[in-house]
Design an enzyme around this catalytic site. Structure first.
Site, PDB file in Angstrom:
ATOM      1  N   ASN A 135      72.182  91.028  89.913  1.00 55.85           N
ATOM      2  CA  ASN A 135      71.193  90.399  89.680  1.00 55.85           C
ATOM      3  C   ASN A 135      71.785  88.621  89.619  1.00 55.85           C
ATOM      4  O   ASN A 135      71.443  88.006  90.596  1.00 55.85           O
ATOM      5  CB  ASN A 135      70.499  90.665  88.149  1.00 55.85           C
ATOM      6  CG  ASN A 135      69.326  89.800  87.602  1.00 55.85           C
ATOM      7  OD1 ASN A 135      69.041  88.910  88.311  1.00 55.85           O
ATOM      8  ND2 ASN A 135      68.587  90.335  86.916  1.00 55.85           N
ATOM      9  N   ASP A 136      72.434  88.438  88.635  1.00 59.65           N
ATOM     10  CA  ASP A 136      73.005  87.145  88.681  1.00 59.65           C
ATOM     11  C   ASP A 136      73.637  86.603  89.876  1.00 59.65           C
ATOM     12  O   ASP A 136      73.828  85.396  90.220  1.00 59.65           O
ATOM     13  CB  ASP A 136      74.021  86.690  87.360  1.00 59.65           C
ATOM     14  CG  ASP A 136      73.024  87.112  86.111  1.00 59.65           C
ATOM     15  OD1 ASP A 136      71.936  86.831  85.936  1.00 59.65           O
ATOM     16  OD2 ASP A 136      73.419  87.786  84.929  1.00 59.65           O
ATOM     17  N   VAL A 137      74.500  87.580  90.392  1.00 57.73           N
ATOM     18  CA  VAL A 137      75.335  87.191  91.451  1.00 57.73           C
ATOM     19  C   VAL A 137      74.612  87.093  92.887  1.00 57.73           C
ATOM     20  O   VAL A 137      75.341  86.408  93.946  1.00 57.73           O
ATOM     21  CB  VAL A 137      76.496  88.171  91.643  1.00 57.73           C
ATOM     22  CG1 VAL A 137      77.368  88.304  90.363  1.00 57.73           C
ATOM     23  CG2 VAL A 137      75.980  89.626  92.166  1.00 57.73           C
ATOM     24  N   ALA A 148      72.889  87.183  82.211  1.00 56.17           N
ATOM     25  CA  ALA A 148      73.099  85.955  81.951  1.00 56.17           C
ATOM     26  C   ALA A 148      71.656  85.504  81.294  1.00 56.17           C
ATOM     27  O   ALA A 148      71.472  84.491  80.723  1.00 56.17           O
ATOM     28  CB  ALA A 148      73.460  84.965  83.181  1.00 56.17           C
TER      29      ALA A 148
END
Lengths: 102, 461
Positions: free
Chosen positions: B388-390, B428
């Site tokens: 997700n965040d990456v 995050a």
């Protein structure tokens, strides 16, 4: 601690810090996790200190704290070793026979 | 008994030497495995030779404690799943910190000199912080505690006050002023309670996504505490000093490298309460568009190139074996398959490499961020499995909490399929506008099941 011993200690600390720095620098990202785990194992040397602390303890209070410290130190050693070994084992296996898995 | 204590120093020196060789070997992929075996052998010999220490008593207690601690550590480490590795590193690191704090406490209760007790106080403080901090890191990663940052008004002030009080009580242990009618027996528990409290408080506002960096930092802390403890003995224990300093230095460097890979600074990680606050003022355009596994299979079957982006969701679902199956199947259909590994995908750097290696996916299929990013625009299908965040394009947008973090530019690919458990946010805690893009489709469900369905559908084609 006398003054000669003090400077010897400073020298040792500087050399050790430099060694730690050199060994880790330029390490590929994929090895960060195993190295973190490996250095986690290395500080398990705290076990020998805990053993001496418990071995020289005289009062009950000292013995209890020393006993707990040895337990924690020993767990740090065996746990740290097994975790690192298991992580590195995967690297090893995939290197040798990548096609035979799965 | 024959006095064999002359053997202790040379064995400790040899131990240090082998530790260094072990670490050196661990820093190269080909020799890594043998590195830990070397270090392990050295540790065993160092432990055995310590029994020869002059005037040592309580042998039975020592042996029992080693069996209990060593046994529990061994069994737990053997049983835990590979996905839980990060928190296991955290908990064993905490134990090392706890042992260091315990050694310091025993010293301060006994007779000491001014110099050694000062070192013991500093070592005890750092060890205790590492212990309680690592424990919180463990609880957060294990999911026994809310992984999101925990913040409250005046947090920094309270944390600093607790640290200051811990330092003051440490000074009282050393000074024992005559105008206060209290003894070490009073100051010492106070000192450790405050030090442990500071470790807890300091780790609460740190989010799960930053935990690997924090664990690495506490790892360095423990090393430092061990080194300080080594000096606090009547005759310095140089095995502890040197090994501790090496870990302290190596751990600090590793912490910086990891933080750099996430484009974050250490103060920002420690005090930023990253992910605690929502980004405001930006509206995400578009909608979430679901897709079925059968359609994904068709899309993949007619693609020339496909890139798989694994993340923590793959680790949680234990989907790596199925992913390997999918990759093999696609290659048999002449689809070029590559894996894009973000340095901090998962919960630790290299986490994904380890899992994919476990499934038997060979190294030459894995590409890191800088290698693969230019290839996304020419890629037909990108399969994001539980990451997700990456892959959040918000990292390119100024004002986003993620701004500046190097990401995988999957949004440039022709088709993006996101395998996701539900509509929740990443670790995050930031909304991901990739999911709302026109070229993105969402395949909801457990990653293992979803990949399994795609594989089944592909076989029928």
């Amino acid at each position: 601690m006398d003054i000669t011993l003090f400077w010897t200690a400073v020298l040792i600390v500087i050399l050790a810090a430099f060694t730690g720095y050199v060994v880790i620098s330029r390490v590929p990202v994929i090895l960060h996790t195993p190295l973190m785990s490996g250095s986690n194992f290395i500080h398990g040397i705290v076990l020998v200190g805990a053993m001496v602390a418990l071995g020289l303890a005289t009062t009950t209070g000292e013995k209890i704290i020393g006993f707990v410290a040895v337990i924690l130190g020993a767990a740090n050693v065996t746990g740290g070793y097994v975790i690192t070994e298991r992580i590195l084992q995967m690297f090893d296996r995939s290197k040798k026979k990548p096609e035979k898995e799965g | 008994m024959v006095d064999l204590s002359f053997a202790i120093d040379p064995v400790y020196i040899a131990t240090i030497f082998i530790f260094i060789i072990g670490l050196q070997r661990m820093s190269h992929p080909l020799t890594a495995r043998s590195g830990i075996v070397w270090a392990g052998a050295a540790m065993l010999i160092a432990t055995l030779v310590t029994f020869l220490t002059p005037d040592l008593t309580n042998f039975a207690l020592i042996a029992i404690a080693i069996v209990i601690g060593g046994g529990l550590g061994y069994i737990a480490a053997k049983r835990v799943a590979m996905t839980d590795m990060p928190q296991m590193v955290a908990i064993y690191n905490g134990m090392g910190g706890g042992a260091a704090a315990g050694i310091a406490a025993v010293h301060l209760l006994g007779t000491t000199t001014a110099a050694t007790s000062t070192l013991a106080v500093v070592g005890g403080l750092i060890g205790a912080v590492s212990f309680s901090g690592s424990l919180i890191a463990f609880l957060k990663l294990q999911g026994w505690m809310r992984p999101r940052p925990i913040t409250f008004p005046g947090q920094q002030v309270i944390n600093m006050a607790v640290l200051a009080l811990a330092v003051v009580s440490g000074i009282l242990i050393l000074w024992q002023p005559s105008f206060i009618p209290l003894s070490v027996a009073t100051y010492l528990p106070l000192f450790f309670v405050l030090s442990l409290g500071f470790g807890f408080l300091m780790t609460l506002p740190i989010g799960g996504a930053d935990m690997p960096v924090v664990i690495s930092m506490y790892n360095a802390f423990t090393g430092l505490a061990v080194a300080l403890d080594g000096f606090s003995f009547a005759t310095p224990n140089y095995a502890m000093v040197v090994a501790g300093v090496i870990v302290g230095a190596a751990g600090s460097l590793l912490t910086l490298l990891m933080a750099r890979a996430m484009n974050r600074s250490i103060p920002n990680i420690l005090f930023g309460a990253f992910g605690a606050t929502e980004e405001t003022g930006t509206e995400i355009q578009g909608s979430l568009k679901p897709i079925e596994a059968d359609d994904v299979a068709v899309l993949l079957a007619y693609a020339n190139t496909a890139i798989i982006v694994p993340g923590y969701g793959m680790a949680v679902a234990q989907a790596q074996q199925r992913v390997k199956e999918l990759a093999d199947l696609l290659e048999s259909k002449n689809v070029e398959v590559k894996f894009a590994i973000h340095p901090v995908a998962g919960r630790m750097p290299g986490h994904m490499n380890v899992l994919l290696a476990e499934a038997g996916i060979s190294y030459d299929h894995l590409f890191d961020r800088d290698e693969i990013n230019p290839e996304f625009p020419d890629t037909d299908v990108v399969l994001v499995i539980g990451a997700n965040d990456v892959v959040n394009p918000a990292a390119h947008r100024q004002g986003s909490p993620l701004y500046g973090m190097p990401i995988l530019d999957v949004e440039l690919a022709k088709n993006v399929i996101v395998l996701k458990r539900g509509e929740g946010k990443g670790f995050a805690g930031i909304e991901n506008d990739l999911f709302y893009r026109d070229n993105t489709r969402m395949l909801y469900g457990d990653a293992k099941e979803s990949v399994g369905k795609i594989v089944q559908a592909l076989k029928k084609l």
